[in-house]
Design an enzyme around this catalytic site. Structure first.
Site, short mmCIF file in Angstrom:
data_model
loop_
_atom_site.label_atom_id
_atom_site.label_comp_id
_atom_site.label_asym_id
_atom_site.label_seq_id
_atom_site.Cartn_x
_atom_site.Cartn_y
_atom_site.Cartn_z
N ASP A 283 73.26 19.53 -133.79
CA ASP A 283 72.67 19.44 -135.22
C ASP A 283 73.81 19.68 -136.29
OD1 ASP A 283 71.01 18.98 -137.21
OD2 ASP A 283 70.04 20.92 -137.22
N ASN B 198 83.46 14.49 -124.67
CA ASN B 198 83.22 13.66 -126.18
C ASN B 198 84.45 13.75 -126.86
OD1 ASN B 198 82.96 15.40 -128.56
ND2 ASN B 198 82.39 17.00 -127.00
N ARG B 199 84.59 12.78 -127.79
CA ARG B 199 85.68 12.89 -128.84
C ARG B 199 85.19 12.29 -129.96
NH1 ARG B 199 87.76 8.79 -124.78
NH2 ARG B 199 87.11 6.69 -125.56
N MET B 200 84.20 13.06 -130.33
CA MET B 200 83.27 12.65 -131.66
C MET B 200 84.35 12.66 -132.65
SD MET B 200 80.39 12.09 -130.20
CE MET B 200 79.28 11.77 -131.38
N GLY B 201 85.07 13.69 -133.02
CA GLY B 201 85.85 13.88 -134.00
C GLY B 201 85.31 14.31 -135.33
N PHE B 202 84.44 15.30 -135.28
CA PHE B 202 83.92 16.05 -136.39
C PHE B 202 83.25 14.89 -137.46
CE2 PHE B 202 86.74 20.09 -136.71
CZ PHE B 202 86.04 20.52 -135.39
N ASN C 145 85.69 27.24 -136.61
CA ASN C 145 86.16 26.60 -135.41
C ASN C 145 87.38 25.93 -135.52
OD1 ASN C 145 85.88 24.93 -133.24
ND2 ASN C 145 84.80 23.40 -134.01
N SER D 50 88.11 22.74 -131.26
CA SER D 50 87.78 21.14 -130.88
C SER D 50 88.80 20.52 -130.63
CB SER D 50 87.07 20.56 -132.02
OG SER D 50 85.74 21.18 -132.15
N ASN E 184 89.38 17.37 -130.74
CA ASN E 184 89.52 16.15 -131.07
C ASN E 184 89.77 15.94 -132.58
OD1 ASN E 184 88.27 14.75 -128.52
ND2 ASN E 184 86.42 16.02 -129.40
N THR E 185 90.51 17.02 -132.93
CA THR E 185 91.16 16.91 -134.39
C THR E 185 92.57 17.37 -134.33
OG1 THR E 185 89.07 17.37 -135.50
CG2 THR E 185 91.03 17.98 -136.75
N LYS F 91 85.51 30.40 -132.96
CA LYS F 91 85.30 29.79 -131.94
C LYS F 91 86.29 29.41 -131.37
CE LYS F 91 82.41 26.37 -129.77
NZ LYS F 91 81.20 25.48 -129.97
N ASN G 169 84.69 26.69 -126.62
CA ASN G 169 84.43 25.29 -126.95
C ASN G 169 84.63 24.31 -125.65
OD1 ASN G 169 84.43 22.72 -128.30
ND2 ASN G 169 84.97 24.09 -130.11
N GLY H 80 78.58 25.50 -120.16
CA GLY H 80 77.85 25.06 -118.83
C GLY H 80 76.93 25.59 -118.50
C1 LIG Z 1 78.83 15.80 -128.14
C2 LIG Z 1 79.41 17.27 -128.49
C3 LIG Z 1 79.63 17.49 -129.78
C4 LIG Z 1 80.07 18.70 -130.01
N1 LIG Z 1 80.64 19.00 -131.12
C5 LIG Z 1 80.98 20.32 -131.65
C6 LIG Z 1 81.33 20.82 -132.87
O1 LIG Z 1 81.02 19.91 -133.86
N2 LIG Z 1 81.77 22.08 -133.16
C7 LIG Z 1 82.01 22.82 -132.18
O2 LIG Z 1 82.34 23.91 -132.33
N3 LIG Z 1 81.62 22.73 -130.85
C8 LIG Z 1 81.18 21.36 -130.71
N4 LIG Z 1 80.74 21.13 -129.21
C9 LIG Z 1 80.94 22.04 -128.32
C10 LIG Z 1 79.90 22.86 -127.91
O3 LIG Z 1 79.45 23.61 -129.04
C11 LIG Z 1 80.05 23.72 -126.77
O4 LIG Z 1 80.94 24.68 -127.18
C12 LIG Z 1 80.37 23.06 -125.53
O5 LIG Z 1 79.68 21.53 -125.33
C13 LIG Z 1 80.31 23.89 -124.30
O6 LIG Z 1 78.93 24.01 -124.00
P1 LIG Z 1 77.96 23.32 -122.88
O7 LIG Z 1 78.54 23.08 -121.74
O8 LIG Z 1 76.58 24.07 -122.88
O9 LIG Z 1 77.83 21.88 -123.68
C14 LIG Z 1 80.35 19.91 -129.03
C15 LIG Z 1 79.83 19.56 -127.74
C16 LIG Z 1 79.26 18.23 -127.38
C17 LIG Z 1 79.03 17.80 -126.02
#
Ligand SMILES: Cc1cc2nc3c(=O)[nH]c(=O)nc-3n(C[C@H](O)[C@H](O)[C@H](O)COP(=O)(O)O)c2cc1C
Length: 322
Positions: A32, A78-82, A139, A142, A144-145, A182, A211, A262
């Site tokens: 979200d 993912n490489r959404m990039g904020f 944070n 990530s 991707n930045t 984070k 992350n 995970g």
């Molecule tokens: C599609 C996607 C987008 C994410 N975007 C963010 C983000 O904007 N900021 C952030 O701190 N972590 C982001 N994460 C990382 C997750 O918050 C989490 O730390 C990571 O996916 C490990 O948890 P999981 O294995 O349950 O997914 C993102 C993860 C995914 C899969």
């Protein structure tokens, strides 16, 4: 979305940072990003949700495709990039939010891609969003930045966290939302020791570990494992739990830890708690298991705690390290 009522068991209740959590299972950042659905996600049974990452200015993120399902590995790259609507739009949305539930909401702050002085962006985030949050996350992890993860080094981190904390205290909020950091899973022993000592020096209230990872474990089978970006989901469970346990040791249990990476079952959540997590989060498993997962995890976690004779969740925190 019609949902079953949230699973409840008193053994899952705890108090963290003076807040009452009905259960320790939270929605991780990235799902979200814009604060569109915090209440809907709390209704799925999450004890708390984390909105973001939010950057000061809106930005589109990386070109698509930027999200890859590695189904055979129960993983995501993912490489959404904020990609996000920016702090003003998110603040406006969350200001209008009608709080329906007792669940808590954190806000996760990022920086815009072009910003050179990272601290400036996090201070803008604090000023625009902290009054709306039950906790705030810086944070710096990530993948991707460009340059973001370098902020985890001792000197830049001390500068950043000191500045962010001062900005938060300047707002004179009551209560002051706790400030969390984070971190990435891809850290050397020295990185981890440096981060732990800065967190304790600056008196940060919590660490979210972790992350996504830039590593690609040898076990991966899906062809999309070669895509650039951060890996999450099942293959991250072991590595991220080890990093969590390391921070538990390094901070001598004096800093609240949030375990993420995970988790797809009650047993996984339980492992993070036994490794030192007071709270846990997940995202990727939702992709594969859907919303019924949250209640199942809480039910199975409660079962694990009862089975092993714990009177409360708090008694199990760090049980593997004691
Ligand atoms: C599609 C996607 C987008 C994410 N975007 C963010 C983000 O904007 N900021 C952030 O701190 N972590 C982001 N994460 C990382 C997750 O918050 C989490 O730390 C990571 O996916 C490990 O948890 P999981 O294995 O349950 O997914 C993102 C993860 C995914 C899969």
């Amino acid at each position: 979305m019609p949902t079953a009522p949230p699973f409840k068991d008193d053994i899952l209740k705890s108090q963290v940072w003076g807040h009452d959590f009905t259960n320790p299972v939270g929605l991780a950042a990235g799902f979200d990003k814009n604060g569109d659905v915090p209440e809907a996600m709390l209704d799925q049974g999450f004890g708390f949700v984390e909105v973001g990452s939010v950057t000061p200015r809106p930005q589109p993120g990386n070109p698509k495709p930027r999200l890859f399902r590695l189904e055979s590995d129960q993983a995501v790259v993912n490489r959404m990039g904020f990609n996000n609507d920016g702090a003003d739009a998110v603040a406006a949305r969350l200001t209008k939010r009608r709080k329906m539930s007792t669940g808590l909401m954190g806000i996760n702050l990022g920086k815009n891609k072009e910003t050179e002085q990272a601290l400036d962006d996090y201070v803008i985030g604090i000023n625009k969003l902290a009054h709306l949050a039950d906790y705030i996350v810086v944070n710096v992890s990530s993948p991707n930045t460009p340059g973001l993860r370098a902020l985890q080094g001792r000197k830049p981190l001390a500068h950043l966290l000191g500045g962010v904390k001062a900005a938060l205290e300047n707002l004179v909020l009551d209560p002051v939302p706790p400030l969390l950091l984070k971190v990435a899973p891809d850290l050397t022993e020295e990185d981890k020791a440096d981060i732990a000592s800065v967190v304790m020096d600056v008196e940060i209230d919590g660490i979210i570990a972790t992350n996504t990872t830039i590593e690609r474990p040898a076990s991966l089978t899906h062809p999309s494992k070669l895509e650039a970006g951060g890996l999450s989901g099942q293959p991250l469970m072991g590595p991220s739990t080890r990093v969590l346990a390391d921070f538990n040791k390094l901070t001598e249990g004096r800093v609240v830890l949030v375990g993420v990476g995970g988790i797809s079952s009650g047993e996984d959540a339980y492992q993070k708690i036994r490794a030192g997590a007071s709270l846990v989060q997940l995202y990727s498993a939702l992709v594969y298991h859907g919303p019924g997962l949250v209640n199942r995890i809480n039910r199975d976690l409660a079962h694990c705690l009862h089975r092993d004779g714990f009177a409360s969740l708090s008694d199990a925190i760090g049980a593997d390290v004691r």
